[in-house]
Each structure stands twice: as structure tokens, then as C-alpha cells.
Design a protein around this motif. Structure first.
Motif, PDB file in Angstrom:
ATOM      1  N   ASP A 128       0.846  -1.191   0.000  1.00 54.72           N
ATOM      2  CA  ASP A 128       0.000   0.000   0.000  1.00 54.72           C
ATOM      3  C   ASP A 128       0.887   1.248   0.000  1.00 54.72           C
ATOM      4  OD1 ASP A 128      -2.069  -1.768   0.167  1.00 54.72           O
ATOM      5  OD2 ASP A 128      -2.719  -1.180   2.179  1.00 54.72           O
ATOM      6  N   TYR A 212      -5.748  -0.162  -8.621  1.00 51.20           N
ATOM      7  CA  TYR A 212      -5.020  -0.094  -7.353  1.00 51.20           C
ATOM      8  C   TYR A 212      -5.237   1.218  -6.607  1.00 51.20           C
ATOM      9  CZ  TYR A 212      -2.804  -4.201  -9.294  1.00 51.20           C
ATOM     10  OH  TYR A 212      -2.590  -5.443  -9.842  1.00 51.20           O
ATOM     11  N   ARG A 215      -5.790   1.389  -2.765  1.00 48.47           N
ATOM     12  CA  ARG A 215      -4.632   1.094  -1.911  1.00 48.47           C
ATOM     13  C   ARG A 215      -3.631   2.253  -1.909  1.00 48.47           C
ATOM     14  NH1 ARG A 215      -2.057  -4.123  -3.885  1.00 48.47           N
ATOM     15  NH2 ARG A 215      -0.672  -3.595  -2.162  1.00 48.47           N
TER      16      ARG A 215
END
Length: 285
Positions: A128, A212, A215
């Protein structure tokens, strides 16, 4: 506290080497110089060691799925994950301005499809708040295309990986069956294979960013400019260290809110959707 880890593909020379050098100087963590050839990779590490810099080395051939899997297993075992990835490895076969099917496929497999394999095996280890920089070029903007169907597909804000693959496969099929039309591309279709691979890479950047986003991973593309490297037979104008500045900026300094963008060597944003703009790669071959 978990140690930070940065990885640069294709980094035994040129831009990749310059990025590794810059990261070794400023990044608070372990930096991996990777190359498909172990001897050349270790020689590059030795050069940096002579300057007091200490990158780690690992073999990584982005065109080989087994090599990617082996590298991913190594990173998982030794570090548990990583934080920065610079997708720099690429090829361009200068001798074939209008390439054979096999040459076109090699270029696209290395410059674009390898990113799909890297996503499959390495991205599960991407932590992350990580950062990914995909190295594109002036060839990677949709103004390199003149085919309206392809343009409309790629600049759609909901473009998918399947859409990009269809674009790539359509080009390859035209080369294979002899229906390639140079008028579908800028500059009389010279090195269309490279344009296709880099456009696909830039478009994939935006697709991956959507995947993504939650994250807080920043995934961006960069045109580092025309660099003085072995690939730049048309006569590059930028030293690798100068070209690396925009890449290092995105890794080390840029706001984490800068996501899914296409940045120029001057750190200015390139408008992906300006398909009539003067962005395309012009006759450097």
C-alpha cells in the motif's frame, strides 16, 4: 519497521542505470538493479560501488515468465514485498523500420505484454502507498495513431486491458496477414510496432491506476525524452542522468495524489486525450 524496497527493470545501462544511481543517492531503502544478463548487471553494480553506492542485483528478464516468477519469489522471501517499481526494460530493433511479424511480436512482448506478467507475479507484493513508473516515450501518445476506431477505443476513460489487447492484436494480425496500413499511423507508419507497444503501455498505466487506487498506489507513465543511449540511433539529445529526473521526481517528490498521469521529461503533464496535438514521435530513425 519494514524496510523500503525499490526495483528498476532493465537497469544495467542508460536510463535504468541513471534511475538506480539516483535512487541509491536519495531513496531510504534497498534498491535493486536488475538485468537479464548477469555479467552486465554485476558490472553495472561494480561501477556504482566505485562511486560509493550500494545497489543490490538480481537477474530479471521481463520477456521470460519463469524469470519474473523467480524474481518475485526472491523478493517475497527476502523482503515480504516492495514499494517502488520502475518498468524501464524495453527493446527496439532499428534495422526493421517496417518490421516482420516476428520482430513486431518481439517488441510488443517485451515492451507491453511483459507488464501484464509483472502485474501478475510482482504486483501482489506491491505494498500500500507504493509507486510505479512506466517508461513510455513520444511513441506512447495516441496522436501516433490515425485510425479513428483505435483512437476512440484508447482514449475512452473506461478503457480496459481487453481493449488494449485488442488494439495490439489487431496491429499484429495486420502485419501477419499483409494488411498493415501505414496510414493508420503518424510518420508513414515507421516503427509502428514500437508506437503500438508504447501506446499500449501508457494506456495500461491508466487501467492499472484504477485497479489499485483504493490502496493509494500511484501508477504513472513518463516520456523521458530522446536520450543518448544505444537505442537512440537517431541521435539522442539528453544524457541519461537528465532524463532520469522526471522519473525520480515521481518516486521521491511528487504528491501521492498524482495518479494515472502521463508526464513529460520537463515534469509537465501530457494531455492523453489531445489526439490532434503535436506529441507524436517524428522521424528520428
Amino acid at each position: 519497521m519494514t524496510e523500503k524496497v525499490a526495483i528498476v527493470t532493465g537497469s544495467n545501462k542508460g536510463l535504468g542505470f541513471a534511475v538506480v544511481k539516483g535512487l541509491c543517492q536519495k531513496y531510504a531503502g534497498t534498491v535493486y538493479l536488475t538485468a537479464r544478463n548477469e555479467t552486465r548487471g554485476l558490472e553495472a553494480v561494480k561501477k556504482l560501488n566505485e562511486d560509493g553506492l550500494k545497489p543490490e542485483f538480481h537477474v530479471l528478464d521481463v520477456c521470460d515468465s519463469d524469470s519474473i516468477k523467480n524474481f518475485a519469489n526472491y523478493i517475497k522471501t527476502k523482503h515480504g514485498g516492495f514499494d517502488v517499481l520502475v518498468n524501464n526494460a524495453a527493446i527496439l530493433e532499428w534495422d526493421e523500420v517496417y518490421p516482420s511479424y516476428e520482430a513486431a511480436k518481439r517488441n510488443i512482448n517485451c515492451n507491453y505484454r511483459s507488464l501484464l506478467k509483472l502485474e501478475e507475479y510482482l504486483y501482489p507484493l506491491l505494498r500500500d502507498n507504493g509507486r510505479v513508473v512506466n517508461i513510455s516515450s513520444a511513441c506512447g501518445h495516441p496522436s501516433n495513431i490515425k485510425n479513428k476506431h483505435w483512437i476512440d477505443t484508447l482514449v475512452n476513460k473506461d478503457v480496459t486491458t481487453d481493449d488494449i489487447n485488442s488494439f495490439v492484436d489487431g496491429y499484429l494480425e495486420s502485419v501477419r496477414n499483409g494488411t498493415f496500413n501505414m496510414n493508420d499511423f503518424a510518420d508513414e507508419g515507421k516503427h509502428a510496432e514500437h508506437r503500438v507497444s508504447k501506446i499500449a503501455l501508457t494506456a495500461l498505466t491508466m487501467v492499472q491506476q484504477r485497479k489499485y487506487y483504493k490502496r493509494n498506489i500511484s501508477i504513472n507513465a513518463v516520456d523521458p525524452g530522446h536520450i543518448k543511449t544505444e537505442m537512440a540511433q537517431g541521435g539522442g539529445v539528453l544524457e541519461p542522468d537528465e532524463a532520469a529526473k522526471a522519473v525520480l521526481y515521481l518516486i521521491l517528490e511528487a504528491s501521492p495524489n498524482l495518479k494515472g498521469i502521463f508526464m513529460g521529461q520537463d515534469k509537465k503533464l501530457i494531455d492523453w486525450y489531445d489526439t490532434e496535438g503535436d506529441y507524436y514521435c517524428k522521424g528520428i530513425w
